[in-house]
Design an enzyme around this catalytic site. Structure first.
Site, PDB file in Angstrom:
ATOM      1  N   ILE A 101     -68.621  33.674 -33.680  1.00  0.00           N
ATOM      2  CA  ILE A 101     -67.953  34.079 -32.452  1.00  0.00           C
ATOM      3  C   ILE A 101     -68.736  35.191 -31.763  1.00  0.00           C
ATOM      4  O   ILE A 101     -69.409  35.975 -32.421  1.00  0.00           O
ATOM      5  CB  ILE A 101     -66.490  34.518 -32.765  1.00  0.00           C
ATOM      6  CG1 ILE A 101     -65.710  34.856 -31.489  1.00  0.00           C
ATOM      7  CG2 ILE A 101     -66.449  35.642 -33.778  1.00  0.00           C
ATOM      8  CD1 ILE A 101     -64.209  35.067 -31.711  1.00  0.00           C
ATOM      9  N   CYS A 102     -68.657  35.238 -30.443  1.00  0.00           N
ATOM     10  CA  CYS A 102     -69.211  36.307 -29.602  1.00  0.00           C
ATOM     11  C   CYS A 102     -70.742  36.288 -29.629  1.00  0.00           C
ATOM     12  O   CYS A 102     -71.355  35.354 -29.166  1.00  0.00           O
ATOM     13  CB  CYS A 102     -68.632  37.648 -30.032  1.00  0.00           C
ATOM     14  SG  CYS A 102     -68.992  39.016 -28.913  1.00  0.00           S
ATOM     15  N   ALA A 103     -71.357  37.321 -30.165  1.00  0.00           N
ATOM     16  CA  ALA A 103     -72.816  37.382 -30.258  1.00  0.00           C
ATOM     17  C   ALA A 103     -73.348  36.613 -31.470  1.00  0.00           C
ATOM     18  O   ALA A 103     -74.525  36.270 -31.528  1.00  0.00           O
ATOM     19  CB  ALA A 103     -73.272  38.840 -30.339  1.00  0.00           C
TER      20      ALA A 103
END
Length: 185
Positions: A101-103
């Protein structure tokens, strides 16, 4: 019972890690957090979390899914740790789930695990050149085979619920949503 590993690196995004661990445990899934070094890991917002075990001990375990929380510099630490990359590659080669998730989807790209796949991330962490044949999507959560990616802290709840559904089925997801009073319609 499904088993999940969540590696924690200094600078991880607390919402993405803790929300996912909490949701999976509410679903009866056996979740283990693992630190890259030392028992305590401090997130990107200064919250310290005690990991269940060290990554070296966790790497010897058998898991149905590995979930990478994002956050910076946490995702960078995961990407730069050869043990994490080897673990992800071995896990993917065994046909098991990997999620980020995210980066953290950039860690999967670095490991070569997003080649010819659809994926999403926090804006700017994946681009057309991140992986050979990557198909970038704007969806909250993207599932492509055994690879699951999500956008960021604001999508952590949906990401966790999708992981529950993949591991435990739609009924397991519904039960957790009901317990959290998130059931739709």
């Amino acid at each position: 019972m499904s088993r999940v590993l969540v590696p924690l690196a200094p600078g991880f995004e607390e919402i993405e890690a803790v929300t996912v661990v909490d949701l999976l445990r509410r679903a009866g899934i056996d979740v283990h957090t693992a630190s890259l070094d030392g028992p305590w890991v401090t997130g990107s917002h200064g919250i310290a979390v005690q990991a269940d075990m060290a990554l070296d001990a966790a790497a010897a375990g058998d898991y149905d899914m590995i979930v990478l929380p994002g956050g910076m510099p946490g995702a960078g630490h995961l990407r730069d740790d050869a043990r994490v990359i080897a673990l992800l590659r071995r896990h993917a080669a065994a046909g098991r789930y990997i999620a980020a998730i995210c980066a953290a989807p950039s860690v999967l790209a670095h490991a070569g695990l997003l080649d010819d796949r659809a994926a999403t991330s926090f804006p700017g962490f994946l681009h057309a050149g991140s992986a050979r044949g990557i198909r970038l999507r704007d969806e909250v959560v993207v599932v492509d085979g055994k690879v699951v990616t999500s956008r960021g802290a604001g999508t952590a709840m949906e990401f966790g619920l999708v992981l529950i559904e993949l591991l435990g089925g739609a009924e397991a997801r519904r039960q957790v949503e009901e317990r959290l009073q998130l059931a739709r319609g």
